[in-house]
Design an enzyme around this catalytic site. Structure first.
Site, PDB file in Angstrom:
ATOM      1  N   SER A 195       0.686  -1.305  -0.002  1.00  0.00           N
ATOM      2  CA  SER A 195      -0.224  -0.129  -0.071  1.00  0.00           C
ATOM      3  C   SER A 195       0.964   1.200   0.058  1.00  0.00           C
ATOM      4  O   SER A 195       0.548   2.371   0.539  1.00  0.00           O
ATOM      5  CB  SER A 195      -0.879   0.013   1.199  1.00  0.00           C
ATOM      6  OG  SER A 195      -0.107   0.269   2.291  1.00  0.00           O
ATOM      7  N   GLU A 217      -1.433  -5.218   3.413  1.00  0.00           N
ATOM      8  CA  GLU A 217      -0.305  -4.296   3.846  1.00  0.00           C
ATOM      9  C   GLU A 217       0.294  -4.986   4.995  1.00  0.00           C
ATOM     10  O   GLU A 217      -0.389  -5.459   5.819  1.00  0.00           O
ATOM     11  CB  GLU A 217      -0.754  -2.915   3.936  1.00  0.00           C
ATOM     12  CG  GLU A 217       0.490  -2.311   4.770  1.00  0.00           C
ATOM     13  CD  GLU A 217       1.748  -2.057   4.127  1.00  0.00           C
ATOM     14  OE1 GLU A 217       2.579  -2.416   4.536  1.00  0.00           O
ATOM     15  OE2 GLU A 217       1.654  -1.578   2.693  1.00  0.00           O
ATOM     16  N   ASP A 325      17.063   6.802  -8.200  1.00  0.00           N
ATOM     17  CA  ASP A 325      16.562   5.570  -7.569  1.00  0.00           C
ATOM     18  C   ASP A 325      17.497   4.576  -7.439  1.00  0.00           C
ATOM     19  O   ASP A 325      17.739   4.019  -6.358  1.00  0.00           O
ATOM     20  CB  ASP A 325      15.527   4.711  -8.534  1.00  0.00           C
ATOM     21  CG  ASP A 325      14.188   5.375  -8.485  1.00  0.00           C
ATOM     22  OD1 ASP A 325      14.067   6.396  -7.888  1.00  0.00           O
ATOM     23  OD2 ASP A 325      13.285   4.919  -9.164  1.00  0.00           O
ATOM     24  N   HIS A 458      -8.479  34.288  -1.430  1.00  0.00           N
ATOM     25  CA  HIS A 458      -9.816  33.607  -1.114  1.00  0.00           C
ATOM     26  C   HIS A 458     -10.718  33.835  -2.314  1.00  0.00           C
ATOM     27  O   HIS A 458     -10.704  34.853  -3.101  1.00  0.00           O
ATOM     28  CB  HIS A 458     -10.572  34.379   0.110  1.00  0.00           C
ATOM     29  CG  HIS A 458     -12.027  33.974   0.534  1.00  0.00           C
ATOM     30  ND1 HIS A 458     -12.350  32.955   1.017  1.00  0.00           N
ATOM     31  CD2 HIS A 458     -13.386  34.574   0.118  1.00  0.00           C
ATOM     32  CE1 HIS A 458     -13.438  32.526   1.286  1.00  0.00           C
ATOM     33  NE2 HIS A 458     -14.223  33.833   0.598  1.00  0.00           N
TER      34      HIS A 458
END
Length: 479
Positions: A195, A217, A325, A458
């Site tokens: 997971s 998991e 990686d 906003h």
């Protein structure tokens, strides 16, 4: 000599091609060696095509829920072949873009399989395997097999899916993420083993497209690297969408049947539960591509399947560097890109900052999205900090209510003594786009006072970030 360079980079993934471009910008004669496809796994079989799939799933989900917005959408369906085709087209477009960028920056592309002959020489042979699908037409004058010299060599060979003994992917019923990205038909049911980001994203995609999905998991919480509170809230929302989870559990055996698989799942109490499904996705992590590069012969130090480097990408062998990686976690494309820039600038003699892994954001593009940076609450306490924690729910945000996206939470963690922002953790709509605000704040060593006095526009979901900071200091307005 035409085959002599200042920098040769092995691998053209996010780390490799970005490092190559930055190297060329700094005036270094640069080449990149690629054996399969420009852009690497991320662009061709990871980050980009999965987001295209998830976008299709998101639109499909919204169409199914059109009534909630006062709209009508009858007979909603999908064509899985068309969904996959769109995903592959997105990758091919960007793949060609990488080739164009390398050409623009006068980076030579050497097509083939690279092996280190020494710390200054690379031998390139014909690729051992053809690309999974046809590569875009290669630029004219592209280089190929032969020996190439370089003053500096950067290894950026990436990683591949990890497999468990006895549960090896077979491209039929047990899938890696490669297979899950291009199904021949939509499975009615599947088991996802793991997971983390990859597992949860595919679980979310297939669930949104109508499949019955169960996630297994081993750890106590899904997305175990995330803040526990965020993880639990994400699980709650995913379960509302129909996903099923077994935590503190593991797949001990997979039987293949005439119609699919039977996963033998060992629960926390030792009981075995058998789950039948058409497919199983193995998403238990990745391992670095360190084999057949000549690392052992040169004495390059590796650990747990990755090359050991310092904060600038240097290995223990002079002139050899590693990024991305293959150099270890966190295994993220944006980490690889930044690592590549740092490495090349160090080679060029610039005064560059070392990589700070604590300021690398992580994003998971499931529904709802999850994003984070820095220390979570437990980690901050374990590190000895006295902390202040702020929380703000999307239910108190006008834009989120207008969008119909009220299931979300922003959580901020501060050093109570100094006001330093230690970490930020989010779940909800578009949080993968919001997290960069806190990443910048951490990079600038922004304090709670500066964040409190920042004006947020906003109506936007970003106001939840401001309110979370206010909440940490007892000043929350809209909750």
């Amino acid at each position: 000599m035409s085959n002599s360079y200042d920098v040769i980079i092995i691998g053209s993934g996010p780390g490799g091609y970005v490092a190559a471009i930055r190297s060329a910008q700094l005036g270094l004669k640069t080449a990149v060696v690629e054996r399969e496809h420009l852009g690497g796994i991320c662009l061709n079989w990871g980050c980009i095509p999965t987001k295209a799939l998830l976008r299709s799933a998101e639109v499909y989900h919204q169409m199914q829920n059109a009534k909630a917005y006062g709209l009508k959408a009858d007979g909603v369906g999908f064509d899985i072949d068309a969904v996959i085709k769109r995903s592959r087209q997105v990758s091919r477009r960007l793949n060609g873009g990488v080739g164009g960028l390398l050409k623009k920056n006068k980076v030579d592309v050497i097509w083939g399989e690279a092996k280190l002959v020494s710390n200054t020489q690379v031998e390139v042979s014909a690729p051992a395997a053809k690309p999974v699908e046809p590569q875009n037409p290669l630029p004219k004058g592209i280089l190929g097999e032969g020996k190439y010299q370089a003053k500096n060599i950067i290894i950026a060979t990436g990683a591949r899916p990890r497999a468990l003994p006895g549960i090896e992917p077979d491209q039929d019923r047990i899938w890696t993420y490669f297979d899950a990205m291009k199904p021949e038909s939509m499975p009615k049911s599947l088991v996802v083993m793991g997971s983390g980001a990859i597992g949860i994203e595919f679980a979310s995609f297939y669930n949104s497209m109508g499949a019955d999905v169960t996630v297994i998991e081993m750890m106590e919480n899904i997305m175990p690297v995330e803040d526990e509170e965020i993880s639990k809230l994400a699980r709650k929302q995913l379960e509302k969408h129909g996903l099923k989870f077994h935590n503190s559990a593991k797949v001990s055996k997979v039987e293949k049947t005439d119609t699919g698989i039977i996963a033998h799942v060992e629960m926390k109490n030792g009981d075995i539960e058998k789950i039948e499904a058409e497919k199983l996705i193995s998403a238990i992590g990745v391992q670095g591509n360190i084999e057949n590069l000549g690392l052992e012969e040169l004495g390059v130090k590796t650990e747990r399947g990755c090359i050991v480097i310092d904060e600038y990408g240097k290995t223990n062998v002079a002139g050899l560097f590693a990024i991305g990686d293959v150099a270890g976690p966190p295994m993220l494309a944006h980490k690889a890109e930044h690592e590549g820039v740092i490495c090349v600038e160090k080679i060029a003699g610039l005064d560059t900052h070392p990589m700070d892994n604590n300021q690398i954001p992580g994003c998971t593009y499931c529904n709802p999205q999850v994003a984070s940076v820095g220390l979570n609450e437990k980690a901050a306490i374990a590190a000895g900090y006295e902390i202040k924690v702020g929380r703000f729910s999307f239910v108190g945000n006008g834009k989120a209510i207008a969008l119909g996206e009220t299931e979300g939470l922003i959580k901020t963690v501060f050093d109570a003594k100094t006001g330093q922002l230690l970490g930020a953790h989010m779940v909800g709509a578009e949080v993968t786009e919001l997290i960069q605000g806190f990443v910048i704040a951490m990079g600038l060593e922004t304090t709670e006072e500066e964040l409190i006095h920042t004006v947020f526009p906003h109506p936007t979901i970003s106001e939840t970030m401001h309110e979370s900071v206010l909440d940490a200091y007892g000043r929350v307005i809209h909750m």
